[in-house]
Design an enzyme around this catalytic site. Sequence first.
Site, PDB file in Angstrom:
ATOM      1  N   ASP A 141       4.332 -40.093   3.521  1.00  0.00           N
ATOM      2  CA  ASP A 141       5.431 -39.129   3.440  1.00  0.00           C
ATOM      3  C   ASP A 141       5.094 -37.751   4.014  1.00  0.00           C
ATOM      4  O   ASP A 141       5.941 -36.856   4.006  1.00  0.00           O
ATOM      5  CB  ASP A 141       6.001 -39.021   2.024  1.00  0.00           C
ATOM      6  CG  ASP A 141       5.082 -38.338   1.015  1.00  0.00           C
ATOM      7  OD1 ASP A 141       4.224 -37.526   1.405  1.00  0.00           O
ATOM      8  OD2 ASP A 141       5.243 -38.596  -0.185  1.00  0.00           O
TER       9      ASP A 141
ATOM     10  N   HIS B  42       0.465 -41.062  -9.561  1.00  0.00           N
ATOM     11  CA  HIS B  42       0.176 -40.750  -8.153  1.00  0.00           C
ATOM     12  C   HIS B  42       0.469 -39.275  -7.851  1.00  0.00           C
ATOM     13  O   HIS B  42       0.150 -38.818  -6.749  1.00  0.00           O
ATOM     14  CB  HIS B  42       0.925 -41.686  -7.204  1.00  0.00           C
ATOM     15  CG  HIS B  42       2.409 -41.486  -7.121  1.00  0.00           C
ATOM     16  ND1 HIS B  42       3.168 -42.016  -6.092  1.00  0.00           N
ATOM     17  CD2 HIS B  42       3.281 -40.843  -7.926  1.00  0.00           C
ATOM     18  CE1 HIS B  42       4.440 -41.703  -6.262  1.00  0.00           C
ATOM     19  NE2 HIS B  42       4.531 -40.998  -7.368  1.00  0.00           N
TER      20      HIS B  42
ATOM     21  N   HIS C  29      -1.015 -43.104  -3.915  1.00  0.00           N
ATOM     22  CA  HIS C  29      -1.909 -41.955  -3.777  1.00  0.00           C
ATOM     23  C   HIS C  29      -2.777 -41.697  -5.002  1.00  0.00           C
ATOM     24  O   HIS C  29      -3.710 -40.883  -4.936  1.00  0.00           O
ATOM     25  CB  HIS C  29      -1.114 -40.693  -3.416  1.00  0.00           C
ATOM     26  CG  HIS C  29      -1.789 -39.862  -2.382  1.00  0.00           C
ATOM     27  ND1 HIS C  29      -1.148 -38.944  -1.593  1.00  0.00           N
ATOM     28  CD2 HIS C  29      -3.099 -39.807  -1.982  1.00  0.00           C
ATOM     29  CE1 HIS C  29      -2.007 -38.359  -0.776  1.00  0.00           C
ATOM     30  NE2 HIS C  29      -3.190 -38.871  -1.000  1.00  0.00           N
TER      31      HIS C  29
ATOM     32  N   GLU D 207       0.153 -44.799   0.443  1.00  0.00           N
ATOM     33  CA  GLU D 207       1.584 -44.849   0.113  1.00  0.00           C
ATOM     34  C   GLU D 207       2.411 -45.698   1.077  1.00  0.00           C
ATOM     35  O   GLU D 207       3.631 -45.607   1.081  1.00  0.00           O
ATOM     36  CB  GLU D 207       2.186 -43.441  -0.009  1.00  0.00           C
ATOM     37  CG  GLU D 207       1.701 -42.658  -1.216  1.00  0.00           C
ATOM     38  CD  GLU D 207       2.256 -43.148  -2.559  1.00  0.00           C
ATOM     39  OE1 GLU D 207       3.151 -44.026  -2.554  1.00  0.00           O
ATOM     40  OE2 GLU D 207       1.795 -42.661  -3.606  1.00  0.00           O
TER      41      GLU D 207
ATOM     42  N   ASP E  58       0.640 -33.139  -5.505  1.00  0.00           N
ATOM     43  CA  ASP E  58      -0.061 -34.056  -6.411  1.00  0.00           C
ATOM     44  C   ASP E  58      -1.040 -33.305  -7.308  1.00  0.00           C
ATOM     45  O   ASP E  58      -2.168 -33.747  -7.549  1.00  0.00           O
ATOM     46  CB  ASP E  58      -0.782 -35.151  -5.621  1.00  0.00           C
ATOM     47  CG  ASP E  58       0.194 -36.077  -4.908  1.00  0.00           C
ATOM     48  OD1 ASP E  58       1.391 -36.042  -5.247  1.00  0.00           O
ATOM     49  OD2 ASP E  58      -0.234 -36.815  -4.003  1.00  0.00           O
TER      50      ASP E  58
ATOM     51  N   ASP F  10      -0.911 -39.270   3.623  1.00  0.00           N
ATOM     52  CA  ASP F  10       0.185 -39.931   2.928  1.00  0.00           C
ATOM     53  C   ASP F  10       1.288 -40.225   3.939  1.00  0.00           C
ATOM     54  O   ASP F  10       1.615 -39.376   4.778  1.00  0.00           O
ATOM     55  CB  ASP F  10       0.701 -39.011   1.817  1.00  0.00           C
ATOM     56  CG  ASP F  10       1.685 -39.679   0.868  1.00  0.00           C
ATOM     57  OD1 ASP F  10       2.626 -40.345   1.341  1.00  0.00           O
ATOM     58  OD2 ASP F  10       1.545 -39.491  -0.356  1.00  0.00           O
TER      59      ASP F  10
ATOM     60  N   HIS G  80       3.875 -33.686  -0.928  1.00  0.00           N
ATOM     61  CA  HIS G  80       3.705 -33.260  -2.317  1.00  0.00           C
ATOM     62  C   HIS G  80       2.292 -32.727  -2.539  1.00  0.00           C
ATOM     63  O   HIS G  80       1.349 -33.100  -1.834  1.00  0.00           O
ATOM     64  CB  HIS G  80       3.943 -34.435  -3.265  1.00  0.00           C
ATOM     65  CG  HIS G  80       5.226 -35.168  -3.017  1.00  0.00           C
ATOM     66  ND1 HIS G  80       5.320 -36.198  -2.107  1.00  0.00           N
ATOM     67  CD2 HIS G  80       6.461 -35.005  -3.556  1.00  0.00           C
ATOM     68  CE1 HIS G  80       6.569 -36.654  -2.096  1.00  0.00           C
ATOM     69  NE2 HIS G  80       7.285 -35.956  -2.954  1.00  0.00           N
TER      70      HIS G  80
ATOM     71  N   ASP H  65       0.513 -34.303   3.108  1.00  0.00           N
ATOM     72  CA  ASP H  65       1.408 -34.877   2.114  1.00  0.00           C
ATOM     73  C   ASP H  65       2.624 -33.973   1.955  1.00  0.00           C
ATOM     74  O   ASP H  65       2.519 -32.745   2.124  1.00  0.00           O
ATOM     75  CB  ASP H  65       0.659 -34.971   0.777  1.00  0.00           C
ATOM     76  CG  ASP H  65       1.286 -35.921  -0.225  1.00  0.00           C
ATOM     77  OD1 ASP H  65       2.509 -36.124  -0.180  1.00  0.00           O
ATOM     78  OD2 ASP H  65       0.547 -36.444  -1.081  1.00  0.00           O
TER      79      ASP H  65
END
Length: 308
Positions: free
Chosen positions: A229, A142, A98, A272, A129, A227, A127, A125
Amino acid sequence: MTQKNCLLVGAPVDSGKRRRGCLMGPDAYRTARLGETLQDLGHSVQDLGNLSPAPFEPDAQDHELHALNETVAWTTALTEAAEKAMQDGFPIFLGGDHSLSAGTVAGVSNHAASQDRPQFVLWLDAHTDFHTPQSTDSGNLHGTPVAYFAGREGFDAFPVVKNPVPEENICMIGLRSVDDAERETLQATKIRRHDMREIDENGIARPLATFLDHVAAQNGMLHVSLDVDFLDPSVAPAVGTTVPGGATVREAHLVMEMLHDSGLMTSLDLVELNPFLDERGRTAKLMVDLAASALGRRVFDRPTRSFS
């Protein structure tokens, strides 16, 4: 359905974290027939191959930030490539970890500015980030791209962001792994953020529809960064940052279908994917199916509300 000239831009970035494998992502998407799938939907597809980073000095092994020079070099190359690709069609950036979004978003935002239109970002995502190189404990870059393209300080080694994306133009959906430093910083921003508890309580369509209404009202250009995830690891295991409790297959397809119905998406990251961790290609195939939903695949045609 409006036909697009889809540009597949391979970004085998593997410098944003220590666990290797994302450099195989672009070819996994090709093997999962992303190009052929989009052609079957009536789009034209040009595969531009894989990018390479700009020249860089080797990174010191003991530096507190992992592969800083290499990540900066990728950001430089991707910013230039993304801005150019926006002039020629609808770019789909095939990652790669990412950290690549630092460059892709900076590049598409430069193009939006040249068209006198605001840039918006939908961040799908687990997260945020939103770390800076100074705040990250892991040293993995990332976890920093949103902070970079939003114009936060602390990225002195990176290219200057010419057209930062305003905080109120960023929407995060699917959050479920946010550390204390990020949480405190985000609460002081205008970034729209929706965690999985909110989605469990109210559904995923409501926050997305509200954001898309805002993008449409501003005549914005919308970059979507997906992403692996964002999805629950039970359905998408091929990622090194698995967090239980992610979006279901149906929720993810609904997001993509709503994006297509809106007609607002102008560029896309698929990031990712680590094929080394996949199970017989199931994650790559799911990501291709989601991209297809975002670009027009549907079970039945139906009237949709207008975002124009």
